[in-house]
Design a protein around this motif. Structure first.
Motif, short mmCIF file in Angstrom:
data_model
loop_
_atom_site.label_atom_id
_atom_site.label_comp_id
_atom_site.label_asym_id
_atom_site.label_seq_id
_atom_site.Cartn_x
_atom_site.Cartn_y
_atom_site.Cartn_z
N ARG A 212 0.78 -1.15 -0.02
CA ARG A 212 -0.05 -0.01 -0.07
C ARG A 212 0.88 1.31 0.02
N LEU A 213 1.87 1.23 0.87
CA LEU A 213 2.60 2.45 1.06
C LEU A 213 3.65 2.65 -0.21
N TYR A 214 4.52 1.52 -0.28
CA TYR A 214 5.56 1.60 -1.10
C TYR A 214 5.31 1.21 -2.75
N PHE A 215 4.82 0.20 -2.89
CA PHE A 215 4.46 -0.47 -4.23
C PHE A 215 3.54 0.50 -4.95
N ASP A 216 2.62 0.96 -4.19
CA ASP A 216 1.40 1.63 -4.82
C ASP A 216 1.69 3.13 -4.82
N ASN A 217 2.25 3.47 -3.75
CA ASN A 217 2.57 5.05 -3.54
C ASN A 217 4.05 5.69 -3.39
N GLY A 218 5.02 4.73 -3.52
CA GLY A 218 6.34 5.11 -3.43
C GLY A 218 6.92 5.77 -2.20
N GLU A 219 5.94 5.56 -1.11
CA GLU A 219 6.37 6.06 0.23
C GLU A 219 7.17 4.75 0.81
N VAL A 220 8.26 4.91 1.57
CA VAL A 220 9.37 4.21 2.17
C VAL A 220 8.56 3.97 3.60
N PRO A 221 8.32 3.01 4.00
CA PRO A 221 7.48 2.80 5.31
C PRO A 221 8.48 2.62 6.53
N GLN A 222 8.01 2.95 7.76
CA GLN A 222 8.69 3.01 8.91
C GLN A 222 9.30 1.41 8.93
N LEU A 223 10.56 1.23 9.34
CA LEU A 223 11.11 -0.09 9.69
C LEU A 223 11.87 0.06 10.76
N THR A 224 11.39 -0.69 11.82
CA THR A 224 11.74 -0.52 13.14
C THR A 224 12.74 -1.62 13.76
N SER A 225 12.97 -2.57 12.83
CA SER A 225 13.80 -3.70 13.43
C SER A 225 14.65 -4.42 12.18
N ALA A 226 15.64 -5.18 12.28
CA ALA A 226 16.44 -5.72 11.21
C ALA A 226 15.50 -6.51 10.32
N PHE A 227 14.57 -7.21 11.36
CA PHE A 227 13.55 -8.13 10.25
C PHE A 227 12.92 -7.32 9.42
N ASP A 228 12.18 -6.02 9.70
CA ASP A 228 11.70 -5.31 9.02
C ASP A 228 12.26 -4.97 7.68
N LEU A 229 13.42 -4.25 7.83
CA LEU A 229 14.58 -4.06 6.86
C LEU A 229 14.60 -4.97 5.97
#
Length: 373
Positions: free
Chosen positions: A219-236
């Motif tokens: 929703r954020l990145y693929f559709d709208n180009g917004e880099v999401p909040q990434l709060t952990s190594a797993f998220d990144l």
């Protein structure tokens, strides 16, 4: 002393990541190339084994409609390898990729356990070196959907207009492929011999939790180009995995939304829930910048004036993706990890580019490897 390392299954999911990571240190590791056909030609397999100080046996079948085929295939590959080790009198350190499914009631798990025991028996009889690695569920870039991981399946479906379905919403112990590769390299370096070495998982997640994160990335990145909040190594790691399933040729370049009025134009270059470094450059006509890749960084090139050619190539492939961007139609291209990339001024005036990357440059840990596109 340089170690000569061969990887059976070097073109597979884990094998290709290990192969490419070892290639980042050519002064330390010499990669002995392997081809699947070697298993069918004992002389070629022997020639491969003779060259290796270390053999990482990753070649295996994970899925097939008939579980008996999986079992027979995996055991046969181990037997062919042990036969070659015996014929050549090899003293290579053999690392075997087994699975946390060893104790489960399925033929895949049984094939991994019996294969590990066969190699351990070879080591005892031949005074060889052996490490049997028990590996949890692995996810990461370039895994095959419907084969390597449910994460790969979800990522592919979300980026190709399909709807993921959860079959069993259980908790899953996961390790990122880059983390696993470092564990394998650690075993190569220490030369520890363990019949049973359990690789620790680095995260535990319910399947539905992973899917929720991926749906948010879509929703954020693929559709709208917004880099999401990434709060952990797993998220990144999950986000970088997700980014590698885009149909790059058809997704980029992405045109910005441009707002104009009598004063001129306004374009938002990036919206993000993460920090990083934003920079601006000018490039004179005919000059190329870049020709490097990253293994963890997230990067965006945005052309705001002039004409540019941006090129991307996954480092172990020959296919080059060309993207032509012009400042009068502002657009961006994001760089997937393990893709070498560059930008060239192909116009007659100075090229103006905005670069954003999620980490400020650290010369002690640059994560920047120079390879021509």
């Amino acid at each position: 002393m340089m170690k000569k390392i061969g990887i059976t299954g070097q073109n597979g999911f884990v094998g290709s990541h290990l192969y490419n990571t070892l290639g980042l240190k050519p002064e330390q590791y010499k990669r002995i190339d392997f081809d699947r056909s070697f298993f069918d030609h004992p002389d070629q397999l022997d020639a491969f084994v003779k060259q290796c100080d270390v053999i990482v046996h990753l070649a295996a079948m994970n899925r097939h409609p008939d579980p008996e085929v999986i079992f027979n295939n995996n055991i046969e590959l181990v037997k062919k390898l042990t036969d070659s080790l015996e014929r050549t009198g090899s003293k290579a350190h053999v690392l075997f990729s087994s699975s946390s499914q060893e104790e489960k009631d399925n033929l895949y798990g049984k094939s991994k356990k019996e294969g590990r025991v066969l190699l351990a028996d070879w080591a005892k009889k031949a005074d060889g070196k052996f490490t049997g690695m028990i590996i949890p569920n692995v996810f990461g870039p370039f895994g095959k959907p419907n084969y390597n991981s449910f994460v790969a399946t979800f990522c592919y479906k979300l980026t190709h207009g399909e709807i993921p379905v959860i079959d069993n919403d259980s908790e899953v112990k996961l390790i990122y492929v880059g983390e696993l590769v470092q564990k394998i390299i650690g075993q190569i370096e220490t030369a520890d011999t363990k019949e049973l070495y359990e690789v620790k998982h680095t995260s535990v997640n319910k399947v539905s939790e992973v899917l929720a994160k991926l749906e948010n990335y879509k929703r954020l990145y693929f559709d709208n180009g917004e880099v999401p909040q990434l709060t952990s190594a797993f998220d990144l790691n999950l986000f970088n995995t997700f980014r590698c399933y885009f149909d790059i040729k058809n997704h980029y370049p992405v045109k910005f939304t441009q707002h104009t009025d009598p004063r001129g134009a306004f374009v938002e270059v990036i919206r993000l829930g993460i920090g990083g470094q934003c920079s601006f450059s000018t490039t004179v006509p005919g000059i190329t910048r870049g020709d490097h890749f990253h293994t963890r960084k997230i990067e965006r090139f945005a052309v705001i004036k002039g004409e540019a050619l941006i090129q991307l190539r996954k480092i172990d492939t020959d296919e080059i993706f060309d993207f032509y961007l012009k400042g009068d139609e502002p657009a961006y291209v994001d760089m997937p990890i393990w893709y070498t990339h560059n930008i060239k001024n192909i116009g007659n005036e100075d090229l103006y580019t905005i670069f954003w990357i999620n980490e400020a440059f650290n010369p002690e840990d640059p994560d920047t490897y120079f390879v021509k596109v």
